[in-house]
Design a protein around this motif. Structure first.
Motif, PDB file in Angstrom:
ATOM      1  N   GLN A 125      -9.676  56.805 -65.083  1.00  0.00           N
ATOM      2  CA  GLN A 125      -9.355  57.013 -66.493  1.00  0.00           C
ATOM      3  C   GLN A 125      -7.988  56.416 -66.820  1.00  0.00           C
ATOM      4  OE1 GLN A 125     -11.239  58.145 -69.086  1.00  0.00           O
ATOM      5  NE2 GLN A 125      -9.466  57.378 -70.254  1.00  0.00           N
ATOM      6  N   GLY A 126      -7.043  56.571 -65.908  1.00  0.00           N
ATOM      7  CA  GLY A 126      -5.724  56.004 -66.124  1.00  0.00           C
ATOM      8  C   GLY A 126      -5.757  54.499 -66.250  1.00  0.00           C
ATOM      9  N   ILE A 127      -6.607  53.854 -65.452  1.00  0.00           N
ATOM     10  CA  ILE A 127      -6.723  52.395 -65.533  1.00  0.00           C
ATOM     11  C   ILE A 127      -7.264  51.984 -66.893  1.00  0.00           C
ATOM     12  CG2 ILE A 127      -8.004  50.406 -64.651  1.00  0.00           C
ATOM     13  CD1 ILE A 127      -7.693  51.604 -61.847  1.00  0.00           C
ATOM     14  N   ALA A 128      -8.208  52.750 -67.426  1.00  0.00           N
ATOM     15  CA  ALA A 128      -8.737  52.457 -68.758  1.00  0.00           C
ATOM     16  C   ALA A 128      -7.622  52.567 -69.803  1.00  0.00           C
ATOM     17  CB  ALA A 128      -9.889  53.400 -69.092  1.00  0.00           C
ATOM     18  N   ASP A 129      -6.791  53.605 -69.673  1.00  0.00           N
ATOM     19  CA  ASP A 129      -5.667  53.768 -70.604  1.00  0.00           C
ATOM     20  C   ASP A 129      -4.618  52.671 -70.411  1.00  0.00           C
ATOM     21  OD1 ASP A 129      -6.772  56.033 -71.757  1.00  0.00           O
ATOM     22  OD2 ASP A 129      -5.785  57.398 -70.353  1.00  0.00           O
ATOM     23  N   MET A 130      -4.391  52.284 -69.157  1.00  0.00           N
ATOM     24  CA  MET A 130      -3.462  51.185 -68.877  1.00  0.00           C
ATOM     25  C   MET A 130      -3.952  49.883 -69.502  1.00  0.00           C
ATOM     26  SD  MET A 130      -0.570  51.410 -67.092  1.00  0.00           S
ATOM     27  CE  MET A 130      -0.407  49.883 -66.178  1.00  0.00           C
ATOM     28  N   ALA A 132      -5.738  49.532 -72.124  1.00  0.00           N
ATOM     29  CA  ALA A 132      -5.539  49.587 -73.574  1.00  0.00           C
ATOM     30  C   ALA A 132      -4.080  49.321 -73.931  1.00  0.00           C
ATOM     31  CB  ALA A 132      -5.991  50.952 -74.094  1.00  0.00           C
ATOM     32  N   ALA A 133      -3.157  49.932 -73.189  1.00  0.00           N
ATOM     33  CA  ALA A 133      -1.728  49.731 -73.461  1.00  0.00           C
ATOM     34  C   ALA A 133      -1.326  48.280 -73.212  1.00  0.00           C
ATOM     35  CB  ALA A 133      -0.893  50.672 -72.596  1.00  0.00           C
ATOM     36  N   CYS A 134      -1.812  47.722 -72.116  1.00  0.00           N
ATOM     37  CA  CYS A 134      -1.440  46.352 -71.756  1.00  0.00           C
ATOM     38  C   CYS A 134      -2.053  45.337 -72.717  1.00  0.00           C
ATOM     39  CB  CYS A 134      -1.871  46.058 -70.322  1.00  0.00           C
ATOM     40  SG  CYS A 134      -0.884  46.916 -69.070  1.00  0.00           S
ATOM     41  N   GLU A 135      -3.288  45.602 -73.155  1.00  0.00           N
ATOM     42  CA  GLU A 135      -3.922  44.689 -74.103  1.00  0.00           C
ATOM     43  C   GLU A 135      -3.186  44.705 -75.434  1.00  0.00           C
ATOM     44  OE1 GLU A 135      -6.572  43.410 -77.321  1.00  0.00           O
ATOM     45  OE2 GLU A 135      -5.950  45.482 -76.969  1.00  0.00           O
ATOM     46  N   LEU A 136      -2.715  45.881 -75.851  1.00  0.00           N
ATOM     47  CA  LEU A 136      -1.922  45.969 -77.080  1.00  0.00           C
ATOM     48  C   LEU A 136      -0.616  45.206 -76.924  1.00  0.00           C
ATOM     49  CD1 LEU A 136      -1.226  47.037 -79.894  1.00  0.00           C
ATOM     50  CD2 LEU A 136      -0.409  49.152 -78.791  1.00  0.00           C
ATOM     51  N   ALA A 137       0.070  45.394 -75.800  1.00  0.00           N
ATOM     52  CA  ALA A 137       1.326  44.672 -75.566  1.00  0.00           C
ATOM     53  C   ALA A 137       1.107  43.167 -75.626  1.00  0.00           C
ATOM     54  CB  ALA A 137       1.914  45.071 -74.213  1.00  0.00           C
TER      55      ALA A 137
END
Length: 364
Positions: A125-130, A132-137
């Motif tokens: 789950q953390g990788i999925a959230d990561m 999303a954060a990285c794609e936004l950045a």
């Protein structure tokens, strides 16, 4: 370029025998002294006079190698017209963040957080959230790069980046980190990193590194890129191109079980082909629920221990210069420039270690 097992022949007292240089691992770029060990068993020792003569020969060899290094460096590194030194502009007040957007725990303190010791291994789950954060950045960085043009100020870039991040429901990670007053780092020309956006207008021929980090759903995504502004010289274009290639080569050696020191070796090998220096002071880092954690990723040749682990996330972010790798920091305690005013470039990705390689998370 290393010298190892080099041999030189010198006559003994009877016109026979050799003097062997001890095996050395001194880079031709570092100018480390050569050492030798005259044989003492089975042959008569050298006279003092012969040793003095031989020492002079070695000294002459070192001087010849130094001159050779300087000439090679001059040939590899194109000449760059010196630009006016970077000057501080006016820094406007920090921008507000809506109350409903979650903040990282360091916000509200002017103290620089300690580097966390725990590895960042997010889990499924953390990788999925990561991601999303990285794609936004990555999307924010791409949009910010399209703003780069002569006459725009870095303060305007900061304002645009800030708005894009909060519109996505995220927090700009640099804002309030150890007292940093802005939402993005903008490092122009000789600024290695951590440049604070201000009122200075970009000029044709400038280069600018834009470093974007966002905090979304409890995870940080961190990335940067150096952009060209207007009519940039071929010499500086080459520096920027090679720096990005160094990042790519560093990522290419990453996988589960690979040693961290391979990253610095691969980056240094490529940079040295062009006569560029690799900055040692600033490093990559683990990133995830915390902004900066172990392991620290060295971009230069090193003997760092430890190996990568599947599921681990960290950044690789080499800085290359056309001159000195030494730096100086402005009184703001953030803006860091090359000591000799030579141009610097940087690229950065957040990556995820897999069993067979590395996944670049900061792409869009």
């Amino acid at each position: 370029m290393a010298v190892a097992g080099l041999q030189l022949s010198a006559p003994s007292a009877h016109g026979q025998g050799q003097v062997l240089l001890s095996s050395v691992k001194s880079s031709l770029f570092s100018g480390a002294p050569l050492r030798f060990s005259p044989p003492t068993s089975g042959r008569e020792p050298f006279t003092r006079k012969q040793l003095v003569v031989f020492a002079r020969r070695l000294s002459g060899l070192e001087e010849a190698m130094r001159i050779k290094r300087e000439r090679e460096s001059q040939q590899l590194t194109p000449k760059v017209k010196r630009r006016p030194p970077l000057r501080r502009g006016r820094v406007s007040p920090e921008l507000p963040v809506p109350d409903h957007i979650p903040r990282p725990p360091y916000v509200g303190s002017s103290e620089l957080p300690e580097i966390a010791s725990e590895l960042q291994i997010p889990g499924s789950q953390g990788i999925a959230d990561m991601r999303a954060a990285c794609e936004l950045a990555a999307r924010v960085l791409d949009s910010a790069g399209k703003l780069v043009r002569p006459s725009i100020t870095t303060n305007e870039i900061d304002k645009a980046v800030h708005q894009m991040i909060i519109d996505a429901g995220a927090y700009p990670s640099p804002l309030g980190y150890g007292g940093f007053p802005k939402s993005v780092c903008t490092s122009v020309n000789e600024c290695m990193c951590h440049g604070i956006p201000d009122s200075r207008q970009l000029q044709s021929g400038d280069i600018i590194n834009i470093d974007v980090t966002v905090y979304l759903n409890g995870y940080h995504g961190d990335t940067s890129k150096t952009f060209l502004c207007g009519d940039v010289s071929d010499a500086i274009k080459q520096l920027v191109k090679v720096t990005e290639e160094c990042l790519e080569r560093g990522i290419a050696v990453c996988k589960d079980g690979a040693s961290f020191k391979k990253i610095g070796k691969r980056i240094s090998e490529h940079a040295e082909k062009y006569g560029y220096g690799v900055v040692e002071r600033f490093v990559g880092h683990g990133v995830g629920t915390v902004f900066h954690s172990e392991p620290l990723i060295l971009h230069h040749r090193n003997d760092q221990s430890g190996c990568m682990v599947e599921g681990q996330t960290f950044t690789i972010e080499p800085i290359l210069t056309m001159g000195s790798i030494e730096c100086k920091t402005w009184p703001d305690n953030w803006t860091t420039l090359t000591a000799d005013g030579s141009p610097a470039a940087q690229f950065e990705h957040t990556i995820l270690i897999t069993r067979t390689g590395a996944e670049i998370l900061t792409i869009c």
